[in-house]
Every structure is written in C-alpha cells, then in structure tokens.
Design a protein around this motif. Structure first.
Motif: not given
Length: 510
Positions: A317-345
């Motif tokens: 899992n990763v949190l991201g932003l969608f901005r319709s007026s920017q290029v690229p429209k999608v950006s991710y912040n891989p540091h927000l959600l912190q993995r402990q076991i599998d990164g999903v559950f």
C-alpha cells in the motif's frame, strides 16, 4: 465566650470521633467496592494517571489517620493529617468543578448521593472542624506535646494548608500532561458528551455515509449505488436523489459516492475512475482522467484527490495524490505508510480528509498509529491512539507462488472505524483500556476522541448497541453524530464538552 477546659475536651473528643467514623466508613466503602473505586479513579480528570497507586493509598491512609485520632498520644498528628486530607479532597473537587474538561462520578458510599457542590460544602465543614479541634488541642496540650511544644500552631497549620493545596495543584498539572501526551491506556468518560435524539429504520443494512452538506446527511447504498438518501438531523425532509449516469463500456464492480461541498464524486478504484457532478442536478459533468487503480480515495476538491494504491514495493500500500492540472498528474509518497510485515495487510486502514483544516489523516486498522499529512502529502506528524498495540498482530500466508496473500488467522483489530470533524478525530477502538467495565464493552462501542491540532487524546464515550445490532459506521458533524447499526440510523446531539473542542479551531482561525 470563653469555654471551659471540660467543654473544650468534649468538643475535641466529639470532632475526633466524627472524623474516625468518617474515615473508617469511607475506607471500608472503598475496599468493599474496590474494583468500582479503581474504575472511578481511572476516569478522574485529575487522578487517572495515578489511579492504581491512589486506589491503594487513600483507604490505607484514612485507616491510619483514624487510628492516630483514637490514640491520645498521636491525636495532634491525626488532627493535622485529617486537616490535610480534607483540604486535599476539597481542592480536588474545586479543581474538578472549575479547571477540568469534565466532571466524573463521585467517590462511593453515602457520599455518592451528594452532588459535587454539596460534597465540597461537606468537606469544607470538616476542614473547619479540624481547625477548631487543632485550636482546642493546642490550648489543652501544648505544654505536654513535644511535637507542638515551642512551635507556633498557626505556622504549622499554615504550612499544612499550603502544602496540601499545592500538592493537589501539582498532581493535577502532572496528571494532565501524562494523560494527554503519555497516556498509560486510561480512558476518560465524561458524563453524557452525546445524547441520543432520533432513530429510524432504514429497512436495509446496505447503507453507508456518503457525506454531509448544509444540515443534511447523505447515505449511499451498496446495492443501489446510484441512489442517495438524505435527511436533516431530525430525520425529517427525507429525500431520494438519483444520479444520472449514461457512461458506456465501463465495467464497474464497487461504486461508492462521496460528497464534498456542493459536488458529488462517483468512485470505483477497480476500473479505475472518478466522475464528479453538482448536487444541484445530480448529473455527471466531468471525469478525472488519468487516475491509477486505487483501493481508497478522498476528494480534496474538484481537481485534486488523495488515494491509496497497491503500487509500492511488492505491491504494498502507498498513498498518492492526483492533480488534474499538473504534469505528471500522479505522485506518490512511499514514506507515509510504514511496513511492518507485508506492506498490505499491516498497512491497511482508513483514509480521511478534513476540508476545514486541510489535513489528510490515515488511521491503521491493526496498530495504534495514525498519520497526519498536508494536502501535498507531506508528513506533519505520526500520532498514536492510546492503546499499546504498536505492532500489527497478524499472520499472512502467501499463495500461488507468492502472487497472492491472505490472512492465516483473524487479526487483532485495534481501530475499527473513524470519522473526522474539523480538528477532531473520532476513532472506534476495539481494545479495552485499564479500569474499564467488561459489561460496558459488551453493551457498546467505545469512541475515542483526539485533537489533531494539538496531537492529544481528549476523551471517550460509548455508543450503545441497539439490541443485537452493533455499530457499523458513523459520521460526525459540528453538531451531531450519526451512526448506522445494521439497518438502523441513530442521531446523537453533541453536547458542550465536544462542541467546545470543535469550536476551538474556529476561534483560532479568526
């Protein structure tokens, strides 16, 4: 009028006897109902951080002081200790009534029947009796008692008074800091922070909260995804609205509707797509194109979206932003959600957005942590719920050559659901705290409240089951809390203790 030695002696003995009866009765009452006494201390806004220690020491001290009063040789010490105890009890009540966020229950026994103000008067009466008894005792025994011989009685009493009051003030300030910032998993249950006002039968158990706008709550329906039910806080002015939808060649699997301001958003992360339209005509007018597959999404405004996707390392899992007026429209912040076991559950949770404070909040299901970020997905801080589950207690099994994963056993759910209202985060906790009643947990869901601006825990309250029906979801506004229990919708009015905390952010913004 000058009293005789005999009269003074009678008064002194009578006061000591009253104190002995009071302390013995109070101590025995506490010991006979010790568990309840501990629970009440745990809910105290002044003593909760020290509930365990105080629950043992107070009855013991009361019995020891009663013994001192019964022995002539130690009577002066007993009277001085009685004065200090009653001053501490009086200071406690005064602080509770005037300087704490809520007033807890009383202290047991016959005194429990008194109101807090009556209890304060009762205590002050015994303070006066102690002062009178000390004056009588010093006049009768000053030349004989080595403790007070040569020492001015007024000085001894003054020091005792100041030290007693100062001790309670210091205890209050220290306890507040511990509970708000270093909570040892002790909840505070103020009296009636919410009040049930209305309830209705929704007929179906497939409703969910879509949003709130201009005094009306909107409910979506999983089995009829294009229809919305709305009503006011009195559950009147009920209205069904149908979304006009003629999009072709899209195979939707799980459509949900979200309402933000005067717009509605039709979302399905399996397509993936997000459409939007105006609540004035319920017609789709725009598609936010270029959105990746997502599992959760919240609209920030008509052009921006925060979402959760499985685009991280090993499909985490990763949190991201969608901005319709920017290029690229999608950006991710891989540091927000912190993995402990599998990164999903282990990173599964609830995504929320506060339009008023412009904060993104992500609450984990299986650990005592939530994330607060700004609208650019930059971390503001990592907060913690008051329970002690720091690591997700889950077991994951990998299937089909490690391409699929599943839970091996039922996980320990820490935070079941949540809602955000301006600066306050409301969390449905599944973990029982210290000094809490088992019966309460069988009869109700416990909601913990946090101030996101100050990063502190505030208070807790129960939402009681409706027969066998338990809470599924809830939504909080500045004036009401709405809860769905099976096919029933409950409306609770927020009382002043919660409204005041919400209003705090309004005053700061002005």
């Amino acid at each position: 009028m000058k009293l005789s030695v005999t009269t003074k002696s009678i008064f002194l003995n009578s006061i000591c006897l009253l104190y002995i009866l009071l302390f013995v009765y109070a101590a025995v009452s506490k010991l006979l109902d010790f568990e309840n006494f501990q629970v009440q201390l745990g809910q105290s806004p002044l003593l909760s951080a020290y509930a365990s220690e105080v629950s043992y020491f107070v009855p013991l001290i009361e019995l020891v002081v009663a013994l001192f009063l019964a022995v002539n040789r130690w009577r002066f010490v007993g009277l001085l200790a009685s004065l200090m105890l009653m001053l501490m009890f009086s200071s406690y009540i005064f602080i509770v009534l005037h300087y704490t966020s809520f007033v807890p229950c009383s202290c047991g026994g016959i005194l429990e029947k008194m109101s807090w103000n009556q209890h304060l008067v009762f205590n002050l009466f015994f303070v006066l009796l102690a002062l009178l008894a000390l004056a009588f005792y010093s006049g009768l025994h000053q030349s004989k008692n080595r403790i007070i011989k040569g020492a001015p009685i007024a000085g001894i009493i003054s020091i005792s008074v100041l030290s007693s009051i100062g001790f309670m003030i210091a205890l209050f300030l220290n306890s507040e800091g511990i509970i708000h910032h270093e909570n040892p998993f002790i909840r505070r249950y103020p009296q009636h922070p919410i009040l049930l006002m209305h309830q209705m039968d929704l007929k179906f158990n497939s409703y969910y909260f879509a949003g709130y706008r201009k005094g009306k709550i909107y409910l979506g329906n999983y089995t009829n995804p294009l229809q919305l039910l709305s009503m006011d806080s009195s559950l009147n002015n009920r209205q069904f609205d149908k979304i006009s939808f003629d999009v072709k060649n899209r195979f939707f699997q799980r459509v949900t509707i979200g309402i933000r301001d005067s717009f509605f958003y039709l979302k399905d992360g399996t397509v993936p797509t997000v459409f939007m339209g105006s609540t004035s005509n319920w017609k789709l007018s725009k598609e936010l194109k270029g959105i990746p597959f997502f599992t959760l999404a919240e609209a920030i405004d008509t052009a921006n979206l925060v979402f959760r996707a499985n685009n991280g390392k090993e499909y985490a899992n990763v949190l991201g932003l969608f901005r319709s007026s920017q290029v690229p429209k999608v950006s991710y912040n891989p540091h927000l959600l912190q993995r402990q076991i599998d990164g999903v559950f282990d990173t599964d949770g609830i995504l929320l957005y506060s339009e008023k404070t412009k904060k993104i909040v992500y609450l984990y299901f299986y650990r005592n942590e939530f994330i607060v970020a700004d609208i650019n997905s930059k971390l503001i801080y990592r907060g913690h719920t008051i329970d002690t589950t720091t690591k997700a207690k889950i077991k994951v099994a990998y299937l089909k050559n490690q391409t699929e994963r599943t839970m091996m056993a039922p996980p320990l759910v820490v935070n079941a659901n949540a809602s955000i209202c301006q600066n306050l985060l409301f969390v449905h906790s599944k973990i029982k705290g210290r000094y809490e009643n088992d019966l309460l947990w069988k009869q109700a869901a416990i909601i913990d409240v946090y101030d996101l601006n100050r990063n502190i825990y505030l208070l807790s309250f129960p939402i009681y089951n409706s027969g066998e029906k338990k809470i599924d979801s809830f939504w909080v506004t500045a004036t009401h809390l709405y809860a769905i229990l099976g096919n029933e919708l409950m409306v609770y009015e927020l009382k002043s203790i919660l409204k005041k905390e919400i209003n705090n952010v309004r005053l700061k913004e002005r």
